[in-house]
Enzyme design. Structure first.
Site, PDB file in Angstrom:
ATOM      1  N   HIS A 187      45.919  51.315  39.561  1.00  0.00           N
ATOM      2  CA  HIS A 187      44.539  51.052  39.119  1.00  0.00           C
ATOM      3  C   HIS A 187      43.895  52.427  38.904  1.00  0.00           C
ATOM      4  O   HIS A 187      44.236  53.390  39.602  1.00  0.00           O
ATOM      5  CB  HIS A 187      43.675  50.396  40.192  1.00  0.00           C
ATOM      6  CG  HIS A 187      44.137  49.080  40.732  1.00  0.00           C
ATOM      7  ND1 HIS A 187      45.077  48.963  41.725  1.00  0.00           N
ATOM      8  CD2 HIS A 187      43.721  47.818  40.473  1.00  0.00           C
ATOM      9  CE1 HIS A 187      45.239  47.680  42.030  1.00  0.00           C
ATOM     10  NE2 HIS A 187      44.438  46.959  41.282  1.00  0.00           N
ATOM     11  N   ASP A 218      42.801  54.072  42.106  1.00  0.00           N
ATOM     12  CA  ASP A 218      43.824  54.568  43.051  1.00  0.00           C
ATOM     13  C   ASP A 218      44.142  56.028  42.800  1.00  0.00           C
ATOM     14  O   ASP A 218      44.569  56.744  43.695  1.00  0.00           O
ATOM     15  CB  ASP A 218      45.179  53.857  42.881  1.00  0.00           C
ATOM     16  CG  ASP A 218      45.068  52.367  42.798  1.00  0.00           C
ATOM     17  OD1 ASP A 218      44.162  51.817  43.424  1.00  0.00           O
ATOM     18  OD2 ASP A 218      45.911  51.759  42.106  1.00  0.00           O
ATOM     19  N   GLU A 271      46.785  37.982  36.331  1.00  0.00           N
ATOM     20  CA  GLU A 271      47.458  37.732  37.613  1.00  0.00           C
ATOM     21  C   GLU A 271      46.704  36.633  38.362  1.00  0.00           C
ATOM     22  O   GLU A 271      45.624  36.862  38.892  1.00  0.00           O
ATOM     23  CB  GLU A 271      47.486  39.033  38.434  1.00  0.00           C
ATOM     24  CG  GLU A 271      48.273  38.900  39.713  1.00  0.00           C
ATOM     25  CD  GLU A 271      48.437  40.239  40.433  1.00  0.00           C
ATOM     26  OE1 GLU A 271      48.704  41.254  39.768  1.00  0.00           O
ATOM     27  OE2 GLU A 271      48.292  40.248  41.662  1.00  0.00           O
ATOM     28  N   HIS A 309      50.278  35.074  46.226  1.00  0.00           N
ATOM     29  CA  HIS A 309      49.216  34.316  45.561  1.00  0.00           C
ATOM     30  C   HIS A 309      49.673  32.874  45.319  1.00  0.00           C
ATOM     31  O   HIS A 309      48.878  31.940  45.420  1.00  0.00           O
ATOM     32  CB  HIS A 309      48.846  34.955  44.229  1.00  0.00           C
ATOM     33  CG  HIS A 309      48.290  36.336  44.338  1.00  0.00           C
ATOM     34  ND1 HIS A 309      47.863  37.052  43.254  1.00  0.00           N
ATOM     35  CD2 HIS A 309      48.080  37.136  45.420  1.00  0.00           C
ATOM     36  CE1 HIS A 309      47.412  38.238  43.647  1.00  0.00           C
ATOM     37  NE2 HIS A 309      47.545  38.317  44.964  1.00  0.00           N
ATOM     38  N   ASP A 367      46.480  37.220  52.060  1.00  0.00           N
ATOM     39  CA  ASP A 367      47.335  37.966  51.146  1.00  0.00           C
ATOM     40  C   ASP A 367      47.731  39.261  51.871  1.00  0.00           C
ATOM     41  O   ASP A 367      47.090  40.288  51.719  1.00  0.00           O
ATOM     42  CB  ASP A 367      46.522  38.273  49.887  1.00  0.00           C
ATOM     43  CG  ASP A 367      47.345  38.815  48.742  1.00  0.00           C
ATOM     44  OD1 ASP A 367      48.580  38.681  48.794  1.00  0.00           O
ATOM     45  OD2 ASP A 367      46.760  39.367  47.801  1.00  0.00           O
TER      46      ASP A 367
HETATM   47  C1  XLS Z   1      45.384  41.453  44.787  1.00  0.00           C
HETATM   48  C2  XLS Z   1      46.243  41.705  43.637  1.00  0.00           C
HETATM   49  C3  XLS Z   1      46.120  43.108  43.052  1.00  0.00           C
HETATM   50  C4  XLS Z   1      46.678  43.142  41.667  1.00  0.00           C
HETATM   51  C5  XLS Z   1      46.273  44.329  40.867  1.00  0.00           C
HETATM   52  O1  XLS Z   1      45.556  40.501  45.524  1.00  0.00           O
HETATM   53  O2  XLS Z   1      47.556  41.410  43.981  1.00  0.00           O
HETATM   54  O3  XLS Z   1      46.745  44.030  43.891  1.00  0.00           O
HETATM   55  O4  XLS Z   1      48.068  43.088  41.683  1.00  0.00           O
HETATM   56  O5  XLS Z   1      44.902  44.420  40.717  1.00  0.00           O
HETATM   57 NI    NI Z   2      49.227  41.814  42.791  1.00  0.00          NI
HETATM   58 NI    NI Z   3      47.686  40.179  45.826  1.00  0.00          NI
END
Ligand code: XLS
Ligand code: NI
Ligand code: NI
Length: 435
Positions: free
Chosen positions: A99, A102, A230, A269, A305
């Site tokens: 990101h 980061d 995602e 997820h 998560d």
């Molecule tokens: C958060 C997500 C994140 C994505 C990227 O739960 O997994 O890390 O992969 O923004």
């Molecule tokens: Ni992710």
């Molecule tokens: Ni995640």
């Protein structure tokens, strides 16, 4: 060279009998599996955020890690980039993901933040001239800063939408310049905390507009990579709009985007959405939107998560089977969106996590390939549906028979279907022979 990983030598394949904790026992990148190099099947990647930016905090306590680049602004960001590429080399890792937030510190304005990100991007570009590590995907962090607390694209305030657009434009262009294979949108704040203050339809229209803008810009700059959403059902939002693969597909379809966007599916997820990982993969594959995967699993007791490295060959084998049957991930890969636990303080722990994860993926790949090569399993499932390949079954699917035709057919031919075993236990035993 920094001295962060001092004393650690490059991790190489040493075979299943090696007792060296810093060696691959199963991941042998050049080994051929179903006619393709193992590395080209898996395309594994290091997640910059969890590996280099995560501080080890939890809801009850702050930072446990003591990284020399923390709190040091752009100097720290440059050191972090050096250490990152040292890790990629030690692990012989073909990909990484990041990101914007980061890799570089946020500035006082969007322009300054974006400049910081580009400056580190230039360092990446220089390093990538000699490193073999490529960019699997880039993404923008549209969830940490408080300006995004009520959403990015779905914010009630259009100025937040505009700000998010400014961030995504920058990272999308950087991803393109670095030759990234994909661009990911994960909408952690694209959802709501309470319906009492939320207009769902309005927010979905905003989210679709945003996605259209991203696609337009990608086309304009000539970005050929996949655009990926995602899915995740909740956390940090109470309810996230990109709930799961099925929900994302409905959204894409409504806004005419189903041929332009695919999914990046994460193990943890899928679990949060009460699905198995292989369910999400199989569904995405059948809908034509399987793009890439995040390999990290959850702690099944915690319900969060927790982003742990994969460590179950039987589970990952079922996912790999679906991927192989689909013909692979193509531009996608297996991103380790995983972090070491907050007590795992040592630089070597970062290697142990990735080594174990890659060995699990290698074993799963080989097990899934063996299931396919053996053929028994595929044959049983194909036989189960064989009635649809010819005769009445085929005529039904081809639209040649009406409801009335079918009713008449049953009466004329005296059709009286006999239930057949689903053979679940046999199939489970059969799969277990390979894992
Ligand atoms: C958060 C997500 C994140 C994505 C990227 O739960 O997994 O890390 O992969 O923004
Ligand atoms: Ni992710
Ligand atoms: Ni995640």
């Amino acid at each position: 060279m920094t001295d962060f990983f001092k004393g650690i030598s490059p991790v190489r394949f040493e075979g299943p009998d090696s007792a060296n904790p810093l060696a691959y026992r199963h991941y042998n990148k050049d080994e051929m599996v179903l006619g393709k190099r193992m590395e080209d099947h898996i395309r594994p990647g290091v997640a910059y955020w969890h590996t280099f930016a995560w501080e080890g905090g939890d809801p009850f306590g702050g930072r446990t890690f003591d990284r020399p680049w923390f709190d040091k602004g752009m100097d720290g960001a440059r050191l972090k980039a050096d250490v990152a590429f040292e890790l990629f080399e030690l692990l012989d890792m073909p990909f990484f993901c990041f990101h914007d937030a980061d890799i570089a510190p946020e500035g006082a304005t969007l322009a300054e933040s974006n400049r910081n990100v580009r400056a580190i991007g230039e360092i990446f570009a220089r390093k990538m001239e000699t490193s073999r590590t490529r960019l699997l995907w880039g993404t923008a962090n549209l969830f940490s800063n408080r300006r995004y607390m009520s959403g990015a694209a779905t914010n009630p305030d259009p100025e937040v939408f505009a700000y998010a657009a400014g961030q995504v434009k920058n990272v999308l262009e950087l991803t393109h310049d670095l030759g990234g294979a994909n661009y990911v949108l994960w909408g952690g704040r694209e959802g709501y905390e309470t319906l009492l203050n939320t207009k769902i339809g309005q927010e979905q229209d905003q989210m679709a507009r945003f996605l259209h803008l991203v696609i337009e810009h990608a086309e304009k700059i000539g970005f050929k990579g996949q655009i990926l959403i995602e899915p995740k059902p909740q956390e940090p939002s109470k309810h996230q709009y990109d709930f799961d693969v099925a929900t994302v597909y409905g959204f894409l379809k409504k806004y005419g985007l189903e041929t332009k966007v695919k999914c990046n599916i994460e193990v943890g997820h899928a679990f949060l959405a009460n699905h198995s990982f292989e369910h999400e993969i199989a569904l995405a594959a059948s809908l034509g939107i399987l793009g890439s995967v995040d390999a990290n699993r959850n702690d099944l007791q915690s319900g969060w998560d927790t982003d742990q490295f994969p460590n179950s060959v039987p589970e990952t084998t079922l996912a790999f089977y679906q991927i192989l049957k689909h013909g692979g991930l193509n531009a996608g890969g297996w991103n380790f969106d995983a972090k070491v636990r907050r007590q795992s303080l040592d630089p070597a722990d970062l290697l142990h996590g990735h080594i174990g994860g890659l060995d699990v993926l290698a074993r799963s790949l080989k097990a899934a390939a063996a299931i396919i090569e053996d053929g028994t399993y595929d044959r049983i499932v194909d036989e189960r549906y064989a009635g649809w390949n010819a005769g009445m079954g085929k005529d039904i699917l081809d639209g040649k028979l009406s409801l009335a035709d079918l009713a008449a057919r049953v009466e004329q031919d005296n059709i009286n279907p006999q239930p057949r075993s689903g053979q679940q236990e046999y199939l489970e035993n059969l799969i277990n022979r390979f894992v």
